[in-house]
Scaffold this motif. Structure first.
Motif, PDB file in Angstrom:
ATOM      1  N   SER A 182       0.823  -1.206   0.000  1.00  0.00           N
ATOM      2  CA  SER A 182       0.000   0.000   0.000  1.00  0.00           C
ATOM      3  C   SER A 182       0.855   1.254   0.000  1.00  0.00           C
ATOM      4  CB  SER A 182      -0.933  -0.006   1.215  1.00  0.00           C
ATOM      5  OG  SER A 182      -1.813  -1.112   1.166  1.00  0.00           O
ATOM      6  N   ALA A 183       1.916   1.264   0.809  1.00  0.00           N
ATOM      7  CA  ALA A 183       2.765   2.451   0.881  1.00  0.00           C
ATOM      8  C   ALA A 183       3.466   2.707  -0.447  1.00  0.00           C
ATOM      9  CB  ALA A 183       3.790   2.281   1.998  1.00  0.00           C
ATOM     10  N   THR A 184       3.911   1.631  -1.098  1.00  0.00           N
ATOM     11  CA  THR A 184       4.564   1.790  -2.405  1.00  0.00           C
ATOM     12  C   THR A 184       3.612   2.418  -3.403  1.00  0.00           C
ATOM     13  OG1 THR A 184       6.031  -0.101  -2.024  1.00  0.00           O
ATOM     14  CG2 THR A 184       5.663   0.550  -4.307  1.00  0.00           C
ATOM     15  N   THR A 185       2.378   1.900  -3.440  1.00  0.00           N
ATOM     16  CA  THR A 185       1.406   2.410  -4.399  1.00  0.00           C
ATOM     17  C   THR A 185       1.018   3.845  -4.083  1.00  0.00           C
ATOM     18  OG1 THR A 185       0.561   0.163  -4.618  1.00  0.00           O
ATOM     19  CG2 THR A 185      -0.774   1.925  -5.544  1.00  0.00           C
ATOM     20  N   LEU A 186       0.751   4.146  -2.816  1.00  0.00           N
ATOM     21  CA  LEU A 186       0.368   5.504  -2.418  1.00  0.00           C
ATOM     22  C   LEU A 186       1.434   6.507  -2.820  1.00  0.00           C
ATOM     23  CD1 LEU A 186      -1.310   7.632  -0.918  1.00  0.00           C
ATOM     24  CD2 LEU A 186      -0.310   6.805   1.227  1.00  0.00           C
ATOM     25  N   SER A 187       2.680   6.196  -2.553  1.00  0.00           N
ATOM     26  CA  SER A 187       3.762   7.116  -2.893  1.00  0.00           C
ATOM     27  C   SER A 187       3.832   7.333  -4.406  1.00  0.00           C
ATOM     28  CB  SER A 187       5.093   6.578  -2.379  1.00  0.00           C
ATOM     29  OG  SER A 187       6.155   7.441  -2.734  1.00  0.00           O
ATOM     30  N   SER A 188       3.709   6.247  -5.166  1.00  0.00           N
ATOM     31  CA  SER A 188       3.871   6.389  -6.614  1.00  0.00           C
ATOM     32  C   SER A 188       2.716   7.156  -7.243  1.00  0.00           C
ATOM     33  CB  SER A 188       4.044   5.020  -7.278  1.00  0.00           C
ATOM     34  OG  SER A 188       2.875   4.241  -7.178  1.00  0.00           O
ATOM     35  N   VAL A 189       1.482   6.926  -6.798  1.00  0.00           N
ATOM     36  CA  VAL A 189       0.362   7.611  -7.458  1.00  0.00           C
ATOM     37  C   VAL A 189       0.344   9.100  -7.132  1.00  0.00           C
ATOM     38  CG1 VAL A 189      -0.996   5.495  -7.563  1.00  0.00           C
ATOM     39  CG2 VAL A 189      -1.388   7.099  -5.680  1.00  0.00           C
ATOM     40  N   VAL A 190       0.784   9.461  -5.921  1.00  0.00           N
ATOM     41  CA  VAL A 190       0.860  10.882  -5.580  1.00  0.00           C
ATOM     42  C   VAL A 190       1.953  11.553  -6.410  1.00  0.00           C
ATOM     43  CG1 VAL A 190       1.411  12.528  -3.760  1.00  0.00           C
ATOM     44  CG2 VAL A 190      -0.139  10.634  -3.286  1.00  0.00           C
ATOM     45  N   HIS A 191       3.110  10.904  -6.524  1.00  0.00           N
ATOM     46  CA  HIS A 191       4.189  11.479  -7.325  1.00  0.00           C
ATOM     47  C   HIS A 191       3.889  11.420  -8.823  1.00  0.00           C
ATOM     48  CE1 HIS A 191       6.558  11.100  -3.557  1.00  0.00           C
ATOM     49  NE2 HIS A 191       7.164  12.160  -4.049  1.00  0.00           N
ATOM     50  N   ALA A 192       2.995  10.526  -9.230  1.00  0.00           N
ATOM     51  CA  ALA A 192       2.593  10.472 -10.636  1.00  0.00           C
ATOM     52  C   ALA A 192       1.623  11.593 -10.990  1.00  0.00           C
ATOM     53  CB  ALA A 192       1.953   9.115 -10.946  1.00  0.00           C
ATOM     54  N   GLY A 193       1.081  12.280  -9.979  1.00  0.00           N
ATOM     55  CA  GLY A 193       0.175  13.397 -10.237  1.00  0.00           C
ATOM     56  C   GLY A 193      -1.249  12.971 -10.542  1.00  0.00           C
ATOM     57  N   ALA A 194      -1.695  11.845  -9.964  1.00  0.00           N
ATOM     58  CA  ALA A 194      -3.059  11.387 -10.210  1.00  0.00           C
ATOM     59  C   ALA A 194      -4.068  12.371  -9.642  1.00  0.00           C
ATOM     60  CB  ALA A 194      -3.268  10.003  -9.602  1.00  0.00           C
ATOM     61  N   ASN A 195      -5.215  12.454 -10.293  1.00  0.00           N
ATOM     62  CA  ASN A 195      -6.278  13.354  -9.845  1.00  0.00           C
ATOM     63  C   ASN A 195      -7.335  12.629  -9.018  1.00  0.00           C
ATOM     64  OD1 ASN A 195      -5.720  14.490 -13.044  1.00  0.00           O
ATOM     65  ND2 ASN A 195      -5.398  15.880 -11.333  1.00  0.00           N
ATOM     66  N   TYR A 196      -7.944  11.604  -9.583  1.00  0.00           N
ATOM     67  CA  TYR A 196      -8.989  10.850  -8.890  1.00  0.00           C
ATOM     68  C   TYR A 196      -8.324   9.594  -8.332  1.00  0.00           C
ATOM     69  CZ  TYR A 196     -13.800   9.217  -8.051  1.00  0.00           C
ATOM     70  OH  TYR A 196     -14.984   8.790  -7.479  1.00  0.00           O
ATOM     71  N   ILE A 197      -8.003   9.616  -7.054  1.00  0.00           N
ATOM     72  CA  ILE A 197      -7.188   8.553  -6.441  1.00  0.00           C
ATOM     73  C   ILE A 197      -8.138   7.601  -5.712  1.00  0.00           C
ATOM     74  CG2 ILE A 197      -5.195   8.038  -5.004  1.00  0.00           C
ATOM     75  CD1 ILE A 197      -4.256  10.918  -5.391  1.00  0.00           C
ATOM     76  N   TRP A 198      -8.561   6.587  -6.440  1.00  0.00           N
ATOM     77  CA  TRP A 198      -9.600   5.665  -5.982  1.00  0.00           C
ATOM     78  C   TRP A 198      -8.962   4.508  -5.216  1.00  0.00           C
ATOM     79  CZ3 TRP A 198     -13.170   2.753  -9.986  1.00  0.00           C
ATOM     80  CH2 TRP A 198     -14.305   2.251  -9.324  1.00  0.00           C
ATOM     81  N   HIS A 199      -9.803   3.753  -4.502  1.00  0.00           N
ATOM     82  CA  HIS A 199      -9.372   2.602  -3.686  1.00  0.00           C
ATOM     83  C   HIS A 199      -8.327   3.039  -2.661  1.00  0.00           C
ATOM     84  CE1 HIS A 199     -11.772   0.240  -6.348  1.00  0.00           C
ATOM     85  NE2 HIS A 199     -10.921   0.256  -7.357  1.00  0.00           N
TER      86      HIS A 199
END
Length: 518
Positions: free
Chosen positions: A362-379
């Protein structure tokens, strides 16, 4: 207050007041996240164009299957080449259509204080959905009931970093499949006044959701303002089916955004290649995004995906792998290339309990999606066992992790920098800052202090019962639920919603078998 500041509670002064403030619960939703850190971009400009060119070649020469007569007729009218149920999309047509998608827009919640902006630098965190099991307040894995769904909607309402109550966080097994969407939508609306998602399990179910939104907000209002979100999953590789396309039409015709989400299992329904998987996914997403504009030009839409890789040993989906992070970085770049808001999945775990594996994934995914600049961060809260269950313990810890990511993504706060630096000369070499006036003034807000992680000494931890994170989180969830206060819903609207549900439940066959063709 600057755009990057987290709103602070008012302070009356004095040590006792500060102590009371520190212990007082605050369930007010954080504003939508406005990111102030750079996006991680793993492709250069020519590589972005290479993905774009490959995707356009797929659309023009391989084509996308639309298993829906209405969509095929729509595409013919729009000027696309249609052979059987395969649509061949000219890149000029695609580019012209997606150019009419808004680059950002505002979601309207029933409490206007909880409205949020989406797109560009603006992001939101949304809980998980779709779990057929839960791990409950006693950490027992079982089938969920409607009251369990209500519990998660209440927790969503009380977790400041969650911007939505989503929809079927867990499946309520005590209601027929054919009627669940009504109770799920009502629960989302009733127990939280944040924005919510709408069910797209069939075209008619999607129409019911639109009717309920019209009751809550008004027909004219929803025709001009996004109030909910639909999700339409593609069948990779390169297929969109009648159910999803019909639901998409129901939402787009009412100006409500849909997530155009290819369902990608890297290596199983895409090539065994990160770059080629992104090229296929991009083609699939673009074909659906373009169709939203055939339905209604200017309707908001979101570049989506569900993204996992599969184990080449077992074929099982995996979470938290390096390739998932890389693909999220790349998809973010493609969405920005087209200037369209994009969705990703967050805090995914394949672990069977809330253990170290779940935390790392979970921590790996959370860090990557925030740094990827996602807008709608689901699940963003609760997902475990590859989505087979929603864990109450993980739900509240994930939500706190989102609050930590929110703080990080705001970037450094430069307010009061000069005052803080002046404390260095006051203390000098060899001193400490614990009693300095600047520290006393700012210690509550200077550094994030997690509620659910233990940072005390081993001696204190043992003295307090050696409580590990799952037990601590479940106790916290129980405390939250004991303090829950239902947000006011206008009694007339509530009655109208219940009357609508009662009428539709009389009209809809309760047999689960009949639901498949309804």
């Amino acid at each position: 207050m600057t755009d990057t500041d987290t709103p602070a509670r008012s302070r009356t002064g004095g040590r006792s007041a500060r102590r009371a403030l520190r212990s007082a619960p605050n369930f007010e939703m954080l504003p939508g996240l406005k990111r102030n850190i750079p996006e991680c971009e793993v492709m250069n400009g020519s590589q972005v164009e290479r993905i774009d060119a490959a995707s356009m070649d797929i659309l023009e020469n391989v084509g996308v299957v639309f298993r829906d007569d209405i969509a095929l007729a729509d595409w013919k009218k729009a000027g696309a080449k249609v052979v059987g149920d395969t649509v061949f999309l000219d890149r000029g047509l695609v580019r012209g259509l997606i150019a009419t998608i808004p680059s950002d827009f505002t979601y309207h919640a029933r409490n206007p204080k909880n409205n949020v902006r989406l797109g560009g630098k603006n992001s939101v965190f949304v809980p998980m959905t779709g779990a057929p099991f839960l791990r409950d307040l006693n950490d027992v894995r079982r089938n969920p009931l409607l009251e369990d769904l209500a519990m998660f909607h209440k927790l969503s309402h009380m977790m400041p970093a969650l911007h939505s109550s989503a929809h079927h966080i867990v499946e309520p097994y005590d209601h027929p499949i054919s009627q669940r969407h009504l109770r799920i939508t009502y629960s989302s609306m009733k127990y939280s006044d944040k924005m919510f998602m709408g069910m797209t399990t069939s075209p008619k179910n999607a129409e019911d959701v639109m009717d309920m939104c019209a009751i809550l907000f008004g027909d004219e209002f929803i025709d001009n303002n996004p109030v909910t979100t639909g999700n339409c999953n593609g069948n990779s590789p390169l297929v969109w089916d009648e159910t999803m396309l019909g639901a998409m039409r129901s939402f787009c015709k009412r100006n409500q955004p849909v997530l155009c989400s290819p369902f990608v299992l890297g290596g199983a329904n895409t090539p065994a290649s990160v770059a080629a998987s992104v090229a296929q996914l991009n083609a699939e997403a673009l074909s659906a995004l373009a169709y939203t504009q055939v339905i209604r030009k200017g309707a908001p839409a979101i570049y989506g995906h569900y993204l996992s890789t599969v184990s080449m040993k077992s074929g099982a989906p995996m979470a938290g792998t390096p390739e998932i992070s890389l693909m999220n970085f790349m998809i973010g770049q493609m969405a920005r290339f087209y200037d369209i808001p994009w969705r990703t999945s967050n805090t995914l775990g394949g672990a069977k309990t809330f253990d170290a594996q779940a935390g790392y994934e979970s921590a790996t995914t959370l860090s990557s999606v925030v740094h990827a600049g996602a807008n709608y961060i689901w699940h963003s809260a609760g997902w475990n066992e590859a989505g087979m269950h929603c864990s109450v313990a993980k739900f509240v810890v994930d939500a706190e992790q989102c609050a930590m990511a929110y703080r990080m993504a705001q970037g450094p706060n430069w307010d009061g920098f000069d005052d803080a630096v002046s404390a260095v000369s006051d203390i000098g070499p060899g001193g400490h800052y614990l009693g300095h006036p600047h520290t006393l003034e700012n210690f509550q807000t200077a550094f994030f202090m997690p509620e659910l992680f233990d940072n005390n000494s081993i001696e204190q931890w043992v003295a307090e019962g050696s409580v590990e994170v799952t037990e601590r989180a479940l106790s916290y969830a129980k405390k939250l639920l004991s303090e829950y206060q239902e947000p006011h819903l206008d009694p007339a609207k509530n009655e109208e919603l219940l009357d609508y549900i009662a009428r539709r439940e009389r009209e809809i066959p309760a047999s689960d078998e009949l639901n498949q063709s309804y």
